[in-house]
Design a protein around this motif. Structure first.
Motif, PDB file in Angstrom:
ATOM      1  N   ALA A 204       0.831  -1.211   0.000  1.00  0.00           N
ATOM      2  CA  ALA A 204       0.000   0.000   0.000  1.00  0.00           C
ATOM      3  C   ALA A 204       0.865   1.261   0.000  1.00  0.00           C
ATOM      4  N   HIS A 205       1.973   1.253   0.727  1.00  0.00           N
ATOM      5  CA  HIS A 205       2.855   2.423   0.760  1.00  0.00           C
ATOM      6  C   HIS A 205       3.521   2.658  -0.595  1.00  0.00           C
ATOM      7  N   PHE A 206       3.947   1.595  -1.255  1.00  0.00           N
ATOM      8  CA  PHE A 206       4.592   1.755  -2.553  1.00  0.00           C
ATOM      9  C   PHE A 206       3.589   2.191  -3.628  1.00  0.00           C
ATOM     10  N   VAL A 207       2.335   1.814  -3.474  1.00  0.00           N
ATOM     11  CA  VAL A 207       1.311   2.285  -4.415  1.00  0.00           C
ATOM     12  C   VAL A 207       1.117   3.791  -4.270  1.00  0.00           C
ATOM     13  N   ARG A 208       1.120   4.290  -3.041  1.00  0.00           N
ATOM     14  CA  ARG A 208       1.030   5.738  -2.823  1.00  0.00           C
ATOM     15  C   ARG A 208       2.236   6.452  -3.409  1.00  0.00           C
ATOM     16  N   LEU A 209       3.412   5.878  -3.219  1.00  0.00           N
ATOM     17  CA  LEU A 209       4.617   6.492  -3.785  1.00  0.00           C
ATOM     18  C   LEU A 209       4.561   6.524  -5.306  1.00  0.00           C
ATOM     19  N   SER A 210       4.056   5.473  -5.922  1.00  0.00           N
ATOM     20  CA  SER A 210       3.950   5.456  -7.381  1.00  0.00           C
ATOM     21  C   SER A 210       2.967   6.504  -7.882  1.00  0.00           C
ATOM     22  N   ARG A 211       1.874   6.741  -7.145  1.00  0.00           N
ATOM     23  CA  ARG A 211       0.938   7.794  -7.536  1.00  0.00           C
ATOM     24  C   ARG A 211       1.586   9.165  -7.458  1.00  0.00           C
ATOM     25  N   ILE A 212       2.350   9.398  -6.408  1.00  0.00           N
ATOM     26  CA  ILE A 212       3.019  10.694  -6.266  1.00  0.00           C
ATOM     27  C   ILE A 212       4.070  10.882  -7.352  1.00  0.00           C
ATOM     28  N   LEU A 213       4.772   9.813  -7.705  1.00  0.00           N
ATOM     29  CA  LEU A 213       5.767   9.908  -8.772  1.00  0.00           C
ATOM     30  C   LEU A 213       5.113  10.172 -10.124  1.00  0.00           C
ATOM     31  N   ASN A 214       3.967   9.562 -10.376  1.00  0.00           N
ATOM     32  CA  ASN A 214       3.240   9.841 -11.613  1.00  0.00           C
ATOM     33  C   ASN A 214       2.763  11.288 -11.653  1.00  0.00           C
ATOM     34  N   LEU A 215       2.345  11.803 -10.506  1.00  0.00           N
ATOM     35  CA  LEU A 215       1.932  13.198 -10.439  1.00  0.00           C
ATOM     36  C   LEU A 215       3.112  14.135 -10.679  1.00  0.00           C
ATOM     37  N   HIS A 216       4.266  13.801 -10.140  1.00  0.00           N
ATOM     38  CA  HIS A 216       5.455  14.629 -10.379  1.00  0.00           C
ATOM     39  C   HIS A 216       5.859  14.603 -11.847  1.00  0.00           C
ATOM     40  N   ARG A 217       5.691  13.467 -12.491  1.00  0.00           N
ATOM     41  CA  ARG A 217       6.022  13.395 -13.916  1.00  0.00           C
ATOM     42  C   ARG A 217       5.133  14.322 -14.731  1.00  0.00           C
ATOM     43  N   LEU A 218       3.856  14.422 -14.388  1.00  0.00           N
ATOM     44  CA  LEU A 218       2.959  15.318 -15.110  1.00  0.00           C
ATOM     45  C   LEU A 218       3.258  16.781 -14.802  1.00  0.00           C
ATOM     46  N   VAL A 219       3.572  17.068 -13.543  1.00  0.00           N
ATOM     47  CA  VAL A 219       3.852  18.455 -13.162  1.00  0.00           C
ATOM     48  C   VAL A 219       5.158  18.938 -13.791  1.00  0.00           C
ATOM     49  N   SER A 220       6.188  18.085 -13.779  1.00  0.00           N
ATOM     50  CA  SER A 220       7.486  18.485 -14.334  1.00  0.00           C
ATOM     51  C   SER A 220       7.434  18.662 -15.845  1.00  0.00           C
ATOM     52  N   ALA A 221       6.441  18.058 -16.508  1.00  0.00           N
ATOM     53  CA  ALA A 221       6.333  18.214 -17.956  1.00  0.00           C
ATOM     54  C   ALA A 221       5.724  19.552 -18.356  1.00  0.00           C
ATOM     55  N   ARG A 222       5.138  20.274 -17.409  1.00  0.00           N
ATOM     56  CA  ARG A 222       4.571  21.586 -17.719  1.00  0.00           C
ATOM     57  C   ARG A 222       5.677  22.620 -17.922  1.00  0.00           C
TER      58      ARG A 222
END
Length: 467
Positions: A67-85
């Motif tokens: 469950a903790h690694f799933v949360r980390l993967s969601r945050i990393l996916n969000l960072h990938r979208l934010v950094s692409a802006r």
């Protein structure tokens, strides 16, 4: 009709044997009348992957970690979208609500998700647009840069991982989309196609845009730069190293450990009658090892099913050993089936061996863990990439806890906002004063011609009054 006549007859008669779809049991009643009791055959419960998944023994240490690694993967996916802006390192909550399905935030509001992790996200009000925005904190961004630097520094290990996967494949080739999906688990850089595969063209060769293979005639003892210090044999599975250690330290017979696997059953695992004998026979069963190609084991041959499954278990075991955290998503593992020659149901095979693998379903995902690599929810032999990701996970596990460092950052940010607000107010007041002065000057300049006329009129009226 004859059967019905016999059944409805009052006198006791013997019913002849007939082929009934259901079994009938006849009992004599006190009134000398027969009662018919219909009994149905009970079906045996199906032994499938779904039933094994529900009936498995849960691991209280690995399920929360999933469950903790799933949360980390969601945050990393969000960072990938934010950094692409390109507009800036911050995003408004209105835009984040549109990204929620792509990140995996369907079950929780985006505002509540951001407030749960104040050590990762910084929520603020935009000074000009006056809408609520967020950005990633500097500490989390520095950890991401550190992870990228560590992965770039372990370039030789990345080459060895890809080479070992190609050596386990059936034709010495593999599709790039399988490596791309499992890039985070294997610890590969984001541009591994250019930085590793195309860079070491004497080791890898691109068949087409999506298939890579090993260059024919290379030595498995040589590293990517063919230097003496990097030469080592890579065609040995990790389980074979464990067998050699068991043979030397515990003085076990070669017959017992030649084809054995380390077993680590979870707490509370129930062993049925005859389970130990079946496990002992399976441990002694010979099979073709992952890096061997001298014999082809087919499923339909006599006795080849168990040997084929054991080879598939060895391939999955070795693939998990090549990962950073000794775990991989089942959806990512499925894409290696065709290239690695695994023609069985992966979920059913993993659940069939609970002493070697563990499948966790926490966080709406299915993760496969290597049991021997974990102890009390932590990796037995950590690596640099795992250490950096563990630091990210520690920031997530802090949750909404107000630490001293977070409190000081809030105080500094509030002081900075107060300074910015006072400076902006001063600038606005100065601009208003300048504008009012300019307007007054403009009005005086426009009415300069009126002043002498009025003065002359006042002088004339004053002189007439004296006269």
């Amino acid at each position: 009709m004859r059967i019905l006549q016999d059944l409805t007859c009052n006198n006791p008669t013997i019913i002849r044997y007939h082929h009934f779809p259901l079994s009938f049991t006849l009992f004599n009643s006190p009134s000398s009348a027969r009662t018919i009791i219909q009994t149905r055959w009970k079906k045996k419960p199906a032994n499938t992957a779904q039933t094994r998944l529900h009936a498995r023994t849960r691991d209280p240490k690995l399920d929360p970690l999933t469950a903790h690694f799933v949360r980390l993967s969601r945050i990393l996916n969000l960072h990938r979208l934010v950094s692409a802006r390109k507009r800036g390192p911050f995003v408004s909550l209105q835009l984040l609500s549109r990204w929620a399905p792509h990140v995996g935030l369907d079950t929780i509001p985006v505002g509540a998700f951001l407030r749960k992790y104040p050590h990762v996200f910084d929520v603020f009000t935009h000074p000009i647009l006056r809408n609520v925005c967020f950005k990633f904190r500097q500490e989390f961004v520095e950890l991401l840069k550190e992870e990228n630097d560590v992965i770039r520094g372990l370039e030789f290990e990345s080459v060895m991982r890809i080479k070992k996967i190609l050596m386990m494949s059936v034709n010495g080739s593999i599709h790039l989309h399988a490596l791309r999906l499992a890039r985070k688990e294997l610890g590969l850089p984001e541009d591994f196609r250019e930085s590793i595969i195309q860079k070491y063209d004497h080791v890898f060769r691109m068949v087409n845009l999506e298939v890579v293979e090993l260059v024919r005639g290379i030595s498995y003892n040589s590293g990517p730069d063919d230097s003496d210090e990097n030469e080592r044999f890579i065609g040995v599975a990790e389980v074979e190293k464990w067998r050699e250690k068991e043979y030397r330290e515990k003085w076990l017979s070669e017959f017992e450990v030649k084809y054995a696997f380390p077993m680590n059953f979870p707490t509370g695992f129930k062993k049925e009658a005859g389970f130990k004998d079946k496990l002992r026979n399976w441990q002694r069963l010979n099979y073709v090892k992952p890096y061997e190609k001298k014999e082809v084991v087919r499923v339909r041959t006599c006795g080849g099913v168990e040997r084929y499954e054991k080879r598939a278990v060895a391939i999955i075991h070795e693939l998990l050993c090549l990962t950073v955290e000794k775990m991989v998503d089942v959806q990512h593992l499925v894409h290696f089936r065709k290239d690695l020659g695994i023609e069985v149901n992966l979920r059913e095979l993993v659940l069939k061996h609970p002493g070697i693998f563990y499948m966790s379903t926490k966080g709406d995902t299915q993760m496969v863990f290597l049991r021997e690599a974990y102890s009390k929810g932590c990796l037995v032999e950590p690596n640099p990439i795992y250490d950096v990701r563990r630091k990210m996970l520690d920031l997530i596990l802090l949750g909404p806890r107000c630490t001293r460092r977070l409190r000081t950052e809030w105080e500094v940010s509030n002081q900075g906002q107060d300074v910015i607000c006072t400076e902006s107010r001063r600038k606005v007041s100065d601009e208003e004063q300048d504008i009012s002065c300019i307007e007054r000057q403009g009005e005086a300049k426009d009415g300069d011609f009126v002043i002498p006329i009025l003065e002359d009129f006042a002088d004339c009226s004053h002189q007439n009054g004296h006269q």
